[in-house]
Enzyme design. Structure first.
Site, PDB file in Angstrom:
ATOM      1  N   LYS A  49      29.755  37.694  70.281  1.00  0.00           N
ATOM      2  CA  LYS A  49      28.945  38.567  71.139  1.00  0.00           C
ATOM      3  C   LYS A  49      29.528  38.616  72.555  1.00  0.00           C
ATOM      4  O   LYS A  49      29.612  39.683  73.163  1.00  0.00           O
ATOM      5  CB  LYS A  49      27.490  38.065  71.172  1.00  0.00           C
ATOM      6  CG  LYS A  49      26.746  38.337  69.863  1.00  0.00           C
ATOM      7  CD  LYS A  49      25.404  37.638  69.775  1.00  0.00           C
ATOM      8  CE  LYS A  49      24.768  37.877  68.399  1.00  0.00           C
ATOM      9  NZ  LYS A  49      23.507  37.168  68.184  1.00  0.00           N
ATOM     10  N   GLN A  93      19.539  32.909  70.716  1.00  0.00           N
ATOM     11  CA  GLN A  93      20.143  32.914  69.386  1.00  0.00           C
ATOM     12  C   GLN A  93      19.240  32.167  68.399  1.00  0.00           C
ATOM     13  O   GLN A  93      18.788  31.057  68.667  1.00  0.00           O
ATOM     14  CB  GLN A  93      21.538  32.260  69.460  1.00  0.00           C
ATOM     15  CG  GLN A  93      22.320  32.286  68.179  1.00  0.00           C
ATOM     16  CD  GLN A  93      22.735  33.685  67.724  1.00  0.00           C
ATOM     17  OE1 GLN A  93      22.849  34.620  68.509  1.00  0.00           O
ATOM     18  NE2 GLN A  93      22.954  33.835  66.430  1.00  0.00           N
ATOM     19  N   ASP A 116      16.772  41.911  71.789  1.00  0.00           N
ATOM     20  CA  ASP A 116      16.627  41.879  70.326  1.00  0.00           C
ATOM     21  C   ASP A 116      15.403  42.654  69.843  1.00  0.00           C
ATOM     22  O   ASP A 116      15.269  42.897  68.645  1.00  0.00           O
ATOM     23  CB  ASP A 116      16.437  40.433  69.852  1.00  0.00           C
ATOM     24  CG  ASP A 116      17.756  39.717  69.596  1.00  0.00           C
ATOM     25  OD1 ASP A 116      18.644  40.324  68.983  1.00  0.00           O
ATOM     26  OD2 ASP A 116      17.859  38.540  69.985  1.00  0.00           O
TER      27      ASP A 116
HETATM   28  N1  GUN Z   1      20.753  35.175  64.546  1.00  0.00           N
HETATM   29  C1  GUN Z   1      21.313  35.962  63.597  1.00  0.00           C
HETATM   30  N2  GUN Z   1      21.209  37.259  63.942  1.00  0.00           N
HETATM   31  C2  GUN Z   1      20.577  37.301  65.133  1.00  0.00           C
HETATM   32  C3  GUN Z   1      20.189  38.364  65.999  1.00  0.00           C
HETATM   33  O1  GUN Z   1      20.399  39.562  65.754  1.00  0.00           O
HETATM   34  N3  GUN Z   1      19.569  37.979  67.149  1.00  0.00           N
HETATM   35  C4  GUN Z   1      19.317  36.673  67.434  1.00  0.00           C
HETATM   36  N4  GUN Z   1      18.680  36.409  68.577  1.00  0.00           N
HETATM   37  N5  GUN Z   1      19.651  35.678  66.655  1.00  0.00           N
HETATM   38  C5  GUN Z   1      20.294  35.996  65.523  1.00  0.00           C
END
Ligand code: GUN
Length: 288
Positions: A49, A93, A116
């Site tokens: 990311k 995360q 998110d």
């Molecule tokens: N863990 C796996 N995919 C995601 C996501 O799209 N957002 C977050 N915050 N954690 C994740």
């Protein structure tokens, strides 16, 4: 003829367009990623990311907290980010360590920085048929990919397998919003094959390698594989790609399918939050 949906190529196109748009902004959007503990998969995702943010001109910071971090400490960190005028987007995360109350953490993220779309405010807007500040990245990206390939959704039978907060539940809502007829299947669903064999579109987000094989497929459906599983050092999806490919009309590969699109949507959401904040500042002077 089966079409392999090129998630990687679509994500690169989105990134390229974002990079151009971000170049013309008066300042850089800024993303804060919070990671708790040392889950190796999460560490790789967070690294990817950050690299992606850099590619398109988004500033990012990562706050790494030890796995025994208390709820209070994590909530304090989020509050600092909520109040920091330089931060546009906050991502915590997932998964979090078991001792942490995930729900209270997601509630603590300011809805206007919730990149998110997992805060109750944004999920509530989605549920009630309004437009949230941000849409959850993976489901948003899947709808975009389907539309990019002109795959019709209205009136079609869509089966989502997996009821997670990250994918399954918001995916079902977004497909329903597109007028699909949605079945949300999960680990306790009986006779899953009978359900998937009637599907026009199958979205699988379970995390079990090769769960969906040819015995689940009939009538050339569209298959979207959200799984990212590590098997003997290789990444594979939830779908037995080689075994079902020729029985589908469209299918996503793993890797190079939904993974890159999720990241592109994170970047897009960060950019959109930045623009939203600029508007709030123009009207009120600051974000409060
Ligand atoms: N863990 C796996 N995919 C995601 C996501 O799209 N957002 C977050 N915050 N954690 C994740």
């Amino acid at each position: 003829m089966t079409v392999i949906l090129d998630g990687k190529g679509f994500a690169l196109k989105i990134e390229e367009e974002l990079r151009e748009k971000i170049l013309s902004l008066p300042s850089k959007p800024k993303l804060a990623v919070v990671i708790v503990g040392d889950n190796p998969a999460s560490q790789i995702y967070v690294k990817n990311k950050q690299l992606a943010a850099k590619r398109v001109g988004i500033d990012s910071i990562t706050i790494e907290l030890p796995k025994d971090t208390s709820d209070i400490n994590l909530l304090n960190q989020i509050e600092i980010l909520n109040r920091d005028e330089t931060i546009d987007a906050i991502l915590v995360q997932l998964p979090l360590p078991d001792h942490i109350n995930k729900s209270s953490v997601l509630q603590a993220i300011s809805p206007i920085k919730d990149v998110d779309g997992f805060s109750p405010y944004n999920l509530g807007l989605l549920f009630s048929g309004s437009e949230p500040v941000s849409l959850p990245c993976t489901p948003k990206g899947i709808i975009k990919l389907l539309k990019h390939y002109n795959i019709p959704l209205e009136g079609r039978n869509a089966v989502v397998i997996g009821r997670s907060l990250i994918v399954g539940k918001p995916m079902a809502l977004l497909l329903q919003r597109e007028n699909a007829t949605v079945t949300l299947a999960h680990s306790k669903t009986q006779n899953l094959r009978d359900i998937t064999k009637k599907a026009d579109i199958i979205v699988c987000a379970v995390g079990k390698p090769h769960l969906i094989d040819s015995s689940y497929i009939s009538g050339n459906p569209v298959i979207i594989d959200v799984g990212i599983n590590r098997v003997e050092g290789k990444i594979t999806g939830d779908v037995d790609f080689d075994g079902v490919k020729d029985m589908t009309s469209y299918i996503t590969p793993v890797p190079k399918g939904i993974g890159p699109i999720t990241i592109a949507m994170l970047l897009e959401n960060t950019y959109e939050l930045y623009n939203f904040h600029q508007k709030i500042r123009a009207q009120y002077g600051d974000l409060r």
